[in-house]
Design a protein around this motif. Sequence first.
Motif, PDB file in Angstrom:
ATOM      1  N   GLN A   1       4.661   1.167  -3.962  1.00  0.00           N
ATOM      2  CA  GLN A   1       4.281   0.089  -3.050  1.00  0.00           C
ATOM      3  C   GLN A   1       5.214   0.106  -1.836  1.00  0.00           C
ATOM      4  OE1 GLN A   1       1.550  -1.803  -3.559  1.00  0.00           O
ATOM      5  NE2 GLN A   1       1.204  -0.714  -5.475  1.00  0.00           N
TER       6      GLN A   1
ATOM      7  N   PHE B   1     -11.522   8.360   4.301  1.00  0.00           N
ATOM      8  CA  PHE B   1     -12.618   8.025   3.399  1.00  0.00           C
ATOM      9  C   PHE B   1     -13.924   7.919   4.191  1.00  0.00           C
ATOM     10  CE2 PHE B   1      -8.946   5.741   1.297  1.00  0.00           C
ATOM     11  CZ  PHE B   1      -8.723   6.744   0.373  1.00  0.00           C
TER      12      PHE B   1
ATOM     13  N   TYR C   1     -13.041   0.636   8.592  1.00  0.00           N
ATOM     14  CA  TYR C   1     -13.010   0.522   7.126  1.00  0.00           C
ATOM     15  C   TYR C   1     -11.761   1.193   6.564  1.00  0.00           C
ATOM     16  CZ  TYR C   1     -13.762   1.751   2.282  1.00  0.00           C
ATOM     17  OH  TYR C   1     -13.575   1.936   0.945  1.00  0.00           O
TER      18      TYR C   1
ATOM     19  N   TYR D   1      -8.864  -0.516   4.430  1.00  0.00           N
ATOM     20  CA  TYR D   1      -8.843  -0.122   3.017  1.00  0.00           C
ATOM     21  C   TYR D   1      -7.632  -0.662   2.227  1.00  0.00           C
ATOM     22  CZ  TYR D   1      -8.526   2.820  -1.129  1.00  0.00           C
ATOM     23  OH  TYR D   1      -8.372   3.263  -2.421  1.00  0.00           O
ATOM     24  N   PRO D   2      -6.388  -0.442   2.728  1.00  0.00           N
ATOM     25  CA  PRO D   2      -5.242  -0.936   1.946  1.00  0.00           C
ATOM     26  C   PRO D   2      -5.268  -2.455   1.765  1.00  0.00           C
ATOM     27  CG  PRO D   2      -4.514   0.502   3.727  1.00  0.00           C
ATOM     28  CD  PRO D   2      -5.948   0.210   3.977  1.00  0.00           C
TER      29      PRO D   2
ATOM     30  N   LEU E   1      -7.682  -3.483  -0.975  1.00  0.00           N
ATOM     31  CA  LEU E   1      -7.088  -3.338  -2.314  1.00  0.00           C
ATOM     32  C   LEU E   1      -6.327  -4.591  -2.719  1.00  0.00           C
ATOM     33  CD1 LEU E   1      -5.597   0.276  -1.970  1.00  0.00           C
ATOM     34  CD2 LEU E   1      -7.671  -0.357  -3.184  1.00  0.00           C
TER      35      LEU E   1
ATOM     36  N   ARG F   1      -3.286   3.090   9.239  1.00  0.00           N
ATOM     37  CA  ARG F   1      -3.626   2.775   7.846  1.00  0.00           C
ATOM     38  C   ARG F   1      -2.367   2.559   7.008  1.00  0.00           C
ATOM     39  NH1 ARG F   1      -7.619   6.928   4.890  1.00  0.00           N
ATOM     40  NH2 ARG F   1      -5.765   8.208   5.008  1.00  0.00           N
ATOM     41  N   ALA F   2      -1.341   3.375   7.289  1.00  0.00           N
ATOM     42  CA  ALA F   2      -0.076   3.226   6.557  1.00  0.00           C
ATOM     43  C   ALA F   2       0.566   1.867   6.876  1.00  0.00           C
ATOM     44  CB  ALA F   2       0.869   4.355   6.933  1.00  0.00           C
TER      45      ALA F   2
ATOM     46  N   ALA G   1      -0.982  -0.787   5.053  1.00  0.00           N
ATOM     47  CA  ALA G   1      -0.554  -0.812   3.642  1.00  0.00           C
ATOM     48  C   ALA G   1       0.837  -1.434   3.495  1.00  0.00           C
ATOM     49  CB  ALA G   1      -0.559   0.606   3.076  1.00  0.00           C
TER      50      ALA G   1
ATOM     51  N   LEU H   1      -1.642   4.542  -0.672  1.00  0.00           N
ATOM     52  CA  LEU H   1      -1.935   3.353   0.142  1.00  0.00           C
ATOM     53  C   LEU H   1      -1.874   2.072  -0.697  1.00  0.00           C
ATOM     54  CD1 LEU H   1      -4.790   4.821   2.361  1.00  0.00           C
ATOM     55  CD2 LEU H   1      -2.521   4.137   3.126  1.00  0.00           C
TER      56      LEU H   1
ATOM     57  N   GLN I   1      -8.068   1.376  -9.263  1.00  0.00           N
ATOM     58  CA  GLN I   1      -8.626   1.284  -7.906  1.00  0.00           C
ATOM     59  C   GLN I   1      -8.798   2.686  -7.299  1.00  0.00           C
ATOM     60  OE1 GLN I   1      -5.611  -1.417  -6.370  1.00  0.00           O
ATOM     61  NE2 GLN I   1      -7.142  -2.998  -6.037  1.00  0.00           N
TER      62      GLN I   1
ATOM     63  N   GLU J   1     -16.369   7.824  -3.108  1.00  0.00           N
ATOM     64  CA  GLU J   1     -16.472   8.992  -2.240  1.00  0.00           C
ATOM     65  C   GLU J   1     -17.516   9.984  -2.757  1.00  0.00           C
ATOM     66  OE1 GLU J   1     -14.703   9.551   0.854  1.00  0.00           O
ATOM     67  OE2 GLU J   1     -14.685   7.410   0.411  1.00  0.00           O
TER      68      GLU J   1
END
Lengths: 325, 232
Positions: free
Chosen positions: A78, A90, A96, A100-101, A104, A148-149, A152, B138, B144, B152
């Motif tokens: 994490q 993805f 999206y 994504y993160p 979750l 994206r990172a 997260a 991530l 998950q 995918e």
Amino acid sequence: MPPLYELRNLRRSFDGREVLHIDHLRVDEGELYALLGANGAGKSTLMRILAFLDSPSDGELFFRGELTQKRQEALHRQGVVFVPQFPVMFTGSLLYNVEYPMLLKNVPAAERKSRAMKLLDVVGLADLRKAPARHLSGGEAQRASIARALAAGAQVLFFDEPTANVDQRSTTEIIRLIRELWSSHGLTIGITTHNADIAGELCPRQIFLAGGRVVKRHILPGGRVAMPAKLSLSPSGRPCALLPPEALWGTEAAGRGAVLRGLSSVAAGVALRLSLTEGREEDTLLQDEESLALASALRLGDTLEVRVHGIHHSAREHDDGGVSF
Amino acid sequence: MGQMFTDSLVSAFFLIVGGDRELWSVVFLSLRCTFLACCGAALTGVPLAFLLVNHVFPGKRLVILVLNSLLALPTVVVGLFLYVLIARRGIFGPLDMLYSPTAITLGQMVLILPLIAMLSYTAFSRLDSRCRETALTLGASAWQANKTVLREARFAMVGAVCAAYGRGIAEVGVSMMLGGNIQGYTRTMTTAMALEYDKGAFTLSLGLGLVLLLVSFVLNIALGCFQGKLDP
């Protein structure tokens, strides 16, 4: 305050073949460092272990002062994000992918979208938010993966060859972004590269790997890179500086200049005649114990001859540190 | 002969449009049995494929080899083996499944399981192996991350299920041997067609043939729409 990472006698083997053996390595919180070395030097393996995507076969890995256990990897992961050389996007839109993160973690839709848009703005991809993420170019994918990172909640970021498959313009942009993440967001960032110029320009600290071991570490003023070069006597008895396999990266993007700068850090001020050697002869000579003795015996004005690929190059290092061919 | 074909085709068309009770009961039974068989095979085959791609265990190569061999399994062989098992004197005889829609479903499930498993295996293998790793880094949990991988691979998975549905609904051997072609109970489209053909009644036979073609056509259209929507 304990270091972010501390590795003690850490080893990683695949099918009985040891590919990584780190006696001791320490990385502090907030550092920006480069792992340098040739292909197969163990850079990516080390990085994957630090990102908790792989486990060491033996030895100890301390994370924030705590000895890590295999079953705790998910917990340690994490906030530690690994960005591969070719980031995986993805299916779906770029938006999206950045969301994504947060999906979750069940972040509410409105907050998720607004945060993703802000992050896309930071990396300069807001206009492409609806574009299919899998159709992004190499440079765009790298920048998208940075957004994206951040989504997260990354505190530690690893980039595996972040500029290996992008053009010059994107390289500049990615370097700028990484530097900004480090200086403004206070992240700990590690990159692997075989490009000494990029490592020198971007990272205050370089860690050199060869054959799975840390071979030499130098932080030189002005971003200069100290190369792990070994010197040896040629079979004819003439002085001959050999480039070890890990030095070959210097002949790629960084050019011969980087190699020469590296050699000069071993024997400062020496005028060089450079050529390259390949094959078994090089490997044999690399084991030569006389190499270090020769390095210390070299004096200013001595001429070295290096053979790589049988092509002779000559170069001269000037008093101001510049190299001319 | 040409005249007979045209006449039968026209009669078959009116049979379908007119809502012939016998024809539609046969159609619905076929659709239902194959649908349930597909669900069962997907619930078993997809996790099996996932396991084969992501884990190393003794006998893994043998499992793949067996599943690959079973792809070419003749329907009558499946019918025969299951018959021995579920016949009155078989191991599962007390369950009294023989000549029932359940037996047809079970047979079709066994028939299409290798197809779904191997097509899913190919789909997962082709998927970038770093996909799961990206999800993990991530912040995804193992569960998950697996869900992300399935997402995918969803298009290929739907393709696999459609292919399996096609094989299931078009087979004769299993339905005939395990279902017994009992009118109003276990008569499916293919067994009815075979029977009507034997009787020389081409009209119902052709009508059922048209419905089979229609099912295949609808499946392909659905697949195409799904592809267009999900594969930007």
